[in-house]
Design a protein around this motif. Structure first.
Motif, PDB file in Angstrom:
ATOM      1  N   LEU A 167     -37.206  36.622  33.345  1.00 46.89           N
ATOM      2  CA  LEU A 167     -36.129  37.388  33.602  1.00 46.89           C
ATOM      3  C   LEU A 167     -36.417  38.844  33.197  1.00 46.89           C
ATOM      4  CD1 LEU A 167     -32.961  35.573  34.089  1.00 46.89           C
ATOM      5  CD2 LEU A 167     -35.003  36.822  36.219  1.00 46.89           C
ATOM      6  N   VAL A 168     -37.137  39.069  31.416  1.00 41.79           N
ATOM      7  CA  VAL A 168     -37.584  39.559  30.799  1.00 41.79           C
ATOM      8  C   VAL A 168     -38.584  39.821  30.576  1.00 41.79           C
ATOM      9  CG1 VAL A 168     -35.037  39.049  29.211  1.00 41.79           C
ATOM     10  CG2 VAL A 168     -37.674  38.276  28.886  1.00 41.79           C
ATOM     11  N   SER A 169     -39.173  41.371  30.374  1.00 51.73           N
ATOM     12  CA  SER A 169     -40.973  41.409  29.883  1.00 51.73           C
ATOM     13  C   SER A 169     -41.587  41.729  28.698  1.00 51.73           C
ATOM     14  CB  SER A 169     -41.210  42.842  31.270  1.00 51.73           C
ATOM     15  OG  SER A 169     -40.841  43.453  31.124  1.00 51.73           O
ATOM     16  N   THR A 170     -40.588  41.216  27.871  1.00 50.02           N
ATOM     17  CA  THR A 170     -40.839  42.286  26.180  1.00 50.02           C
ATOM     18  C   THR A 170     -40.295  40.361  25.481  1.00 50.02           C
ATOM     19  OG1 THR A 170     -38.218  42.004  25.766  1.00 50.02           O
ATOM     20  CG2 THR A 170     -39.876  44.465  26.644  1.00 50.02           C
ATOM     21  N   ARG A 171     -41.523  41.354  24.289  1.00 44.40           N
ATOM     22  CA  ARG A 171     -41.128  39.835  23.657  1.00 44.40           C
ATOM     23  C   ARG A 171     -40.468  39.558  22.818  1.00 44.40           C
ATOM     24  NH1 ARG A 171     -43.108  38.864  17.985  1.00 44.40           N
ATOM     25  NH2 ARG A 171     -43.268  40.713  18.398  1.00 44.40           N
ATOM     26  N   LYS A 172     -38.937  40.224  22.445  1.00 46.35           N
ATOM     27  CA  LYS A 172     -38.426  39.814  21.701  1.00 46.35           C
ATOM     28  C   LYS A 172     -37.406  39.774  22.862  1.00 46.35           C
ATOM     29  CE  LYS A 172     -39.076  40.983  17.619  1.00 46.35           C
ATOM     30  NZ  LYS A 172     -38.762  42.211  15.664  1.00 46.35           N
ATOM     31  N   TRP A 173     -36.166  38.819  22.898  1.00 45.77           N
ATOM     32  CA  TRP A 173     -35.291  39.150  24.084  1.00 45.77           C
ATOM     33  C   TRP A 173     -34.048  38.166  23.179  1.00 45.77           C
ATOM     34  CZ3 TRP A 173     -33.448  34.634  25.546  1.00 45.77           C
ATOM     35  CH2 TRP A 173     -34.172  33.115  25.183  1.00 45.77           C
ATOM     36  N   ARG A 174     -32.799  38.532  23.708  1.00 45.68           N
ATOM     37  CA  ARG A 174     -31.565  38.082  23.260  1.00 45.68           C
ATOM     38  C   ARG A 174     -31.002  37.752  24.901  1.00 45.68           C
ATOM     39  NH1 ARG A 174     -28.099  42.806  20.057  1.00 45.68           N
ATOM     40  NH2 ARG A 174     -30.045  42.000  18.802  1.00 45.68           N
ATOM     41  N   TYR A 175     -29.377  36.549  25.098  1.00 45.19           N
ATOM     42  CA  TYR A 175     -28.409  36.919  25.437  1.00 45.19           C
ATOM     43  C   TYR A 175     -27.417  37.167  25.168  1.00 45.19           C
ATOM     44  CZ  TYR A 175     -28.110  32.094  23.978  1.00 45.19           C
ATOM     45  OH  TYR A 175     -27.225  30.715  23.076  1.00 45.19           O
ATOM     46  N   ASP A 176     -26.631  36.193  26.344  1.00 45.06           N
ATOM     47  CA  ASP A 176     -25.165  36.815  25.993  1.00 45.06           C
ATOM     48  C   ASP A 176     -24.378  35.704  27.464  1.00 45.06           C
ATOM     49  OD1 ASP A 176     -22.622  38.675  25.371  1.00 45.06           O
ATOM     50  OD2 ASP A 176     -22.932  38.861  27.384  1.00 45.06           O
ATOM     51  N   ALA A 177     -23.946  35.780  27.349  1.00 45.20           N
ATOM     52  CA  ALA A 177     -22.968  33.815  27.116  1.00 45.20           C
ATOM     53  C   ALA A 177     -21.489  33.888  27.102  1.00 45.20           C
ATOM     54  CB  ALA A 177     -24.102  32.167  27.096  1.00 45.20           C
ATOM     55  N   PRO A 178     -21.118  33.126  28.146  1.00 46.81           N
ATOM     56  CA  PRO A 178     -19.389  33.122  28.246  1.00 46.81           C
ATOM     57  C   PRO A 178     -19.381  32.084  27.100  1.00 46.81           C
ATOM     58  CG  PRO A 178     -19.876  32.074  30.377  1.00 46.81           C
ATOM     59  CD  PRO A 178     -21.811  32.992  29.087  1.00 46.81           C
ATOM     60  N   SER A 179     -17.585  31.929  27.152  1.00 42.84           N
ATOM     61  CA  SER A 179     -16.877  31.204  25.934  1.00 42.84           C
ATOM     62  C   SER A 179     -16.578  30.262  27.334  1.00 42.84           C
ATOM     63  CB  SER A 179     -15.626  31.811  25.144  1.00 42.84           C
ATOM     64  OG  SER A 179     -15.205  31.860  25.948  1.00 42.84           O
ATOM     65  N   SER A 180     -16.123  28.607  26.474  1.00 44.39           N
ATOM     66  CA  SER A 180     -15.560  28.455  26.856  1.00 44.39           C
ATOM     67  C   SER A 180     -14.195  28.194  27.592  1.00 44.39           C
ATOM     68  CB  SER A 180     -14.894  26.762  26.014  1.00 44.39           C
ATOM     69  OG  SER A 180     -13.860  27.481  25.312  1.00 44.39           O
ATOM     70  N   GLN A 181     -13.205  28.680  27.200  1.00 47.59           N
ATOM     71  CA  GLN A 181     -12.573  29.941  27.568  1.00 47.59           C
ATOM     72  C   GLN A 181     -12.374  31.014  29.078  1.00 47.59           C
ATOM     73  OE1 GLN A 181      -8.869  29.714  28.356  1.00 47.59           O
ATOM     74  NE2 GLN A 181      -8.450  30.190  26.090  1.00 47.59           N
ATOM     75  N   ALA A 182     -13.432  31.075  28.891  1.00 47.82           N
ATOM     76  CA  ALA A 182     -13.881  32.244  29.185  1.00 47.82           C
ATOM     77  C   ALA A 182     -14.937  31.321  31.152  1.00 47.82           C
ATOM     78  CB  ALA A 182     -15.224  33.498  29.377  1.00 47.82           C
ATOM     79  N   TRP A 183     -15.441  30.569  30.771  1.00 47.92           N
ATOM     80  CA  TRP A 183     -16.284  29.302  31.852  1.00 47.92           C
ATOM     81  C   TRP A 183     -15.140  28.472  32.931  1.00 47.92           C
ATOM     82  CZ3 TRP A 183     -21.640  28.275  32.092  1.00 47.92           C
ATOM     83  CH2 TRP A 183     -21.727  27.650  32.637  1.00 47.92           C
ATOM     84  N   ARG A 184     -13.303  28.617  31.696  1.00 46.80           N
ATOM     85  CA  ARG A 184     -12.979  27.717  32.295  1.00 46.80           C
ATOM     86  C   ARG A 184     -12.535  28.589  33.822  1.00 46.80           C
ATOM     87  NH1 ARG A 184      -9.423  27.016  27.635  1.00 46.80           N
ATOM     88  NH2 ARG A 184     -11.001  24.753  27.830  1.00 46.80           N
ATOM     89  N   HIS A 185     -11.960  29.807  33.160  1.00 46.84           N
ATOM     90  CA  HIS A 185     -11.296  31.006  34.334  1.00 46.84           C
ATOM     91  C   HIS A 185     -12.170  31.476  35.651  1.00 46.84           C
ATOM     92  CE1 HIS A 185      -7.573  30.060  33.051  1.00 46.84           C
ATOM     93  NE2 HIS A 185      -8.473  30.225  31.429  1.00 46.84           N
ATOM     94  N   GLY A 186     -13.288  31.135  35.663  1.00 47.84           N
ATOM     95  CA  GLY A 186     -14.885  31.614  36.528  1.00 47.84           C
ATOM     96  C   GLY A 186     -15.727  32.133  35.599  1.00 47.84           C
ATOM     97  N   ASP A 187     -16.004  32.833  34.846  1.00 51.75           N
ATOM     98  CA  ASP A 187     -16.822  33.733  34.159  1.00 51.75           C
ATOM     99  C   ASP A 187     -18.361  32.574  33.706  1.00 51.75           C
ATOM    100  OD1 ASP A 187     -18.621  34.878  33.010  1.00 51.75           O
ATOM    101  OD2 ASP A 187     -17.284  35.814  31.598  1.00 51.75           O
ATOM    102  N   LYS A 188     -18.673  32.866  34.772  1.00 54.24           N
ATOM    103  CA  LYS A 188     -20.139  31.135  34.540  1.00 54.24           C
ATOM    104  C   LYS A 188     -21.567  31.675  34.732  1.00 54.24           C
ATOM    105  CE  LYS A 188     -16.970  27.429  36.045  1.00 54.24           C
ATOM    106  NZ  LYS A 188     -16.908  25.971  36.393  1.00 54.24           N
ATOM    107  N   VAL A 189     -21.514  32.596  33.573  1.00 53.53           N
ATOM    108  CA  VAL A 189     -22.984  33.636  34.700  1.00 53.53           C
ATOM    109  C   VAL A 189     -23.554  34.246  32.821  1.00 53.53           C
ATOM    110  CG1 VAL A 189     -24.368  36.356  35.009  1.00 53.53           C
ATOM    111  CG2 VAL A 189     -22.069  35.463  36.765  1.00 53.53           C
ATOM    112  N   LEU A 190     -24.751  33.960  32.861  1.00 54.03           N
ATOM    113  CA  LEU A 190     -25.828  34.371  31.612  1.00 54.03           C
ATOM    114  C   LEU A 190     -26.948  34.758  31.869  1.00 54.03           C
ATOM    115  CD1 LEU A 190     -27.038  31.083  28.674  1.00 54.03           C
ATOM    116  CD2 LEU A 190     -28.901  33.635  29.988  1.00 54.03           C
ATOM    117  N   VAL A 191     -26.539  36.160  30.856  1.00 55.40           N
ATOM    118  CA  VAL A 191     -27.277  36.809  30.910  1.00 55.40           C
ATOM    119  C   VAL A 191     -28.321  37.654  30.386  1.00 55.40           C
ATOM    120  CG1 VAL A 191     -26.806  39.495  30.631  1.00 55.40           C
ATOM    121  CG2 VAL A 191     -25.159  38.546  31.330  1.00 55.40           C
ATOM    122  N   CYS A 192     -29.555  38.026  30.543  1.00 54.19           N
ATOM    123  CA  CYS A 192     -30.906  37.624  29.286  1.00 54.19           C
ATOM    124  C   CYS A 192     -30.922  39.934  28.919  1.00 54.19           C
ATOM    125  CB  CYS A 192     -31.852  37.941  30.518  1.00 54.19           C
ATOM    126  SG  CYS A 192     -32.235  35.523  31.053  1.00 54.19           S
TER     127      CYS A 192
END
Length: 248
Positions: A217-242
């Protein structure tokens, strides 16, 4: 009080939600001493929350017209039942999360991936010590737009909170330490998202998923990601962002 802690450089350690869409309503909180809803902000009321107040347990519940400059909008407020331990913020956050995540989804609309790629977040607050002495027993969730250490003004007109395509004024970018909008200086930009399902996999497995999926999904050598916590996941936030490294 911020309990959806700023998403970290690698993974969200606490959240991003709350019911009813944006409103121009002005709060008219109850004033009766002894009432558990004493000074409880109304859903739809708008406020000016300062950078200093972000980390506080309580913030001013004085409302301003939503057509004027404001940095937060109350999207959920609810009364607490029984005895309340105001020092147990973990238990209070658990109660907040059940209300706030659904309300944030309703307020922002659109789809899960698009919401995850914005700089919108939530703050939650409780009554002040003086209000608690008057019987106040409630919690409040506000929708905010992050701009590094400060909060950015929310829209004051009838435009959607998340226009599609998502403009830089609300799109999620990151500096080395903070979340901000892509219209501000940044070093990483959200460029893609992966919708996940099932039970919370844990931070280690989320990292492995990011290593496997983000390079496509990224076109650069360096990247990072943003992922939900367990609490967020429990309440429907299940998206990992690149996020891809940028030069800005």
């Amino acid at each position: 009080m911020l309990r959806t802690a700023v998403r970290s450089l690698l993974v969200t350690v606490a959240a991003a939600a709350l019911v009813a869409g944006p409103s121009l309503a002005d709060a008219a909180p109850a004033q009766r001493a002894g009432d558990p809803t004493f000074h409880m902000p109304e859903v739809g009321s708008c406020h000016v929350v300062t950078a200093k107040q972000q980390a506080a347990f309580s913030a001013s519940n004085r409302s301003v017209p939503c057509s004027s400059r404001h940095t937060s909008q109350t999207i959920a407020s609810f009364r607490l039942r029984g005895k309340v331990d105001w020092k147990n913020t973990e238990a209070l956050w658990s109660k907040v999360a059940r209300k706030c995540y659904p309300a944030m989804r309703a307020a922002l609309g659109t789809d899960a991936k698009t919401r995850a790629m914005t700089s919108y977040d939530i703050l939650w607050f409780g009554p002040t010590a003086a209000e608690r002495r008057q019987g106040a027993k409630w919690l409040r969730c506000d929708l905010v737009l992050r701009g590094t250490k400060r909060l950015l003004p929310l829209p004051t007109d009838d435009t959607p909170l998340v226009p599609v395509p998502v403009p830089d004024s609300v799109a999620m970018c990151q500096t080395d330490r903070w979340i901000t909008v892509c219209a501000s200086p940044h070093t990483y930009r959200a460029v893609g998202a992966v919708r996940l399902k099932g039970k919370f996999p844990g931070s280690a497995k989320l990292e492995r998923i990011a290593v496997r999926r983000c390079p496509d999904l990224v076109s650069t050598r360096k990247w990072r990601y943003d992922a939900p916590s367990s609490q967020a996941w429990r309440h429907g936030d299940k998206v990992l962002v690149c996020l891809a490294k940028t030069r800005r």
